[in-house]
Design a protein around this motif. Structure first.
Motif, short mmCIF file in Angstrom:
data_model
loop_
_atom_site.label_atom_id
_atom_site.label_comp_id
_atom_site.label_asym_id
_atom_site.label_seq_id
_atom_site.Cartn_x
_atom_site.Cartn_y
_atom_site.Cartn_z
N VAL A 1 82.98 72.60 -11.62
CA VAL A 1 83.79 72.35 -10.44
C VAL A 1 83.37 71.00 -9.85
O VAL A 1 82.19 70.77 -9.60
CB VAL A 1 83.61 73.47 -9.39
N VAL A 2 84.36 70.14 -9.65
CA VAL A 2 84.11 68.83 -9.06
C VAL A 2 84.58 68.86 -7.62
O VAL A 2 85.72 69.24 -7.33
CB VAL A 2 84.88 67.74 -9.85
N LEU A 3 83.68 68.49 -6.70
CA LEU A 3 84.01 68.50 -5.28
C LEU A 3 84.07 67.07 -4.76
O LEU A 3 83.17 66.61 -4.06
CB LEU A 3 82.96 69.31 -4.50
N GLY A 4 85.14 66.38 -5.09
CA GLY A 4 85.26 64.97 -4.75
C GLY A 4 85.82 64.71 -3.37
O GLY A 4 85.41 63.78 -2.69
N HIS A 5 86.75 65.55 -2.92
CA HIS A 5 87.39 65.35 -1.62
C HIS A 5 86.58 66.03 -0.53
O HIS A 5 85.89 67.03 -0.76
CB HIS A 5 88.81 65.93 -1.67
N LYS A 6 86.67 65.51 0.69
CA LYS A 6 85.92 66.05 1.82
C LYS A 6 86.20 67.53 2.04
O LYS A 6 85.29 68.33 2.27
CB LYS A 6 86.27 65.25 3.08
N SER A 7 87.46 67.94 1.97
CA SER A 7 87.80 69.34 2.22
C SER A 7 87.34 70.24 1.07
O SER A 7 87.04 71.42 1.28
CB SER A 7 89.30 69.51 2.48
N GLU A 59 92.75 67.04 -10.81
CA GLU A 59 91.63 67.96 -10.57
C GLU A 59 92.08 69.42 -10.55
O GLU A 59 91.40 70.28 -10.00
CB GLU A 59 90.95 67.63 -9.23
N MET A 60 93.23 69.72 -11.12
CA MET A 60 93.83 71.05 -11.01
C MET A 60 92.87 72.16 -11.46
O MET A 60 92.70 73.16 -10.76
CB MET A 60 95.12 71.13 -11.82
N GLU A 61 92.25 72.01 -12.60
CA GLU A 61 91.39 73.06 -13.12
C GLU A 61 90.22 73.35 -12.17
O GLU A 61 89.92 74.50 -11.86
CB GLU A 61 90.85 72.66 -14.49
N SER A 62 89.60 72.31 -11.68
CA SER A 62 88.48 72.45 -10.76
C SER A 62 88.94 73.08 -9.44
O SER A 62 88.27 73.97 -8.90
CB SER A 62 87.85 71.08 -10.49
N ARG A 63 90.07 72.64 -8.94
CA ARG A 63 90.58 73.16 -7.67
C ARG A 63 91.04 74.60 -7.79
O ARG A 63 90.90 75.38 -6.84
CB ARG A 63 91.69 72.25 -7.14
N LEU A 64 91.60 74.97 -8.93
CA LEU A 64 91.97 76.37 -9.15
C LEU A 64 90.74 77.27 -9.18
O LEU A 64 90.77 78.39 -8.67
CB LEU A 64 92.78 76.52 -10.43
N LEU A 65 89.66 76.79 -9.77
CA LEU A 65 88.40 77.55 -9.76
C LEU A 65 87.88 77.73 -8.34
O LEU A 65 87.38 78.79 -7.98
CB LEU A 65 87.35 76.86 -10.63
N LEU A 66 88.01 76.70 -7.53
CA LEU A 66 87.60 76.78 -6.13
C LEU A 66 88.46 77.79 -5.37
O LEU A 66 87.95 78.58 -4.58
CB LEU A 66 87.68 75.39 -5.50
N CYS A 67 89.76 77.78 -5.64
CA CYS A 67 90.66 78.76 -5.02
C CYS A 67 90.30 80.18 -5.46
O CYS A 67 90.29 81.11 -4.64
CB CYS A 67 92.11 78.46 -5.39
N ARG A 68 89.99 80.35 -6.73
CA ARG A 68 89.62 81.67 -7.25
C ARG A 68 88.32 82.17 -6.62
O ARG A 68 88.22 83.34 -6.23
CB ARG A 68 89.50 81.61 -8.77
N ALA A 69 87.34 81.29 -6.50
CA ALA A 69 86.07 81.68 -5.86
C ALA A 69 86.30 82.08 -4.41
O ALA A 69 85.70 83.05 -3.92
CB ALA A 69 85.08 80.53 -5.96
#
Length: 89
Positions: A1-7, A59-69
């Motif tokens: 998971v890549v957390l590049g954006h502030k949010s 970043e869809m894959e990383s952001r979807l993982l964040l949504c799932r978590a």
């Protein structure tokens, strides 16, 4: 998971507090810790989906993982509070 954006970083940070929240709740047995946590997490998730495009982004894959978590964590909080979760609004 890549957390590049502030949010993204903010949401990831809130997810990290889950274990601390559960420990605090187990210490004093006050469920308001979980309520406060899920409220803050939902605000962070709302900010995330407002500011970051999830579907169709690089970043869809990383952001979807964040949504799932986030979904799994919120579902666990609702379960601990005895609240039935809603699958879809």
């Amino acid at each position: 998971v890549v957390l590049g954006h502030k949010s993204e970083r903010n949401l990831g940070l809130h997810l990290q507090f889950f274990a601390d929240c559960i420990e605090e709740t187990l210490k004093d047995l006050y469920p308001y810790h979980i309520c406060d946590f899920v409220y803050a997490l939902s605000n962070a998730a709302s900010e995330f989906v407002t500011q970051c495009k999830v579907l169709g982004s690089e970043e869809m894959e990383s952001r979807l993982l964040l949504c799932r978590a986030t979904t799994l964590t919120m579902r666990q909080c609702f379960h601990l509070l005895g609240i039935r979760h809603v699958m879809r609004i």
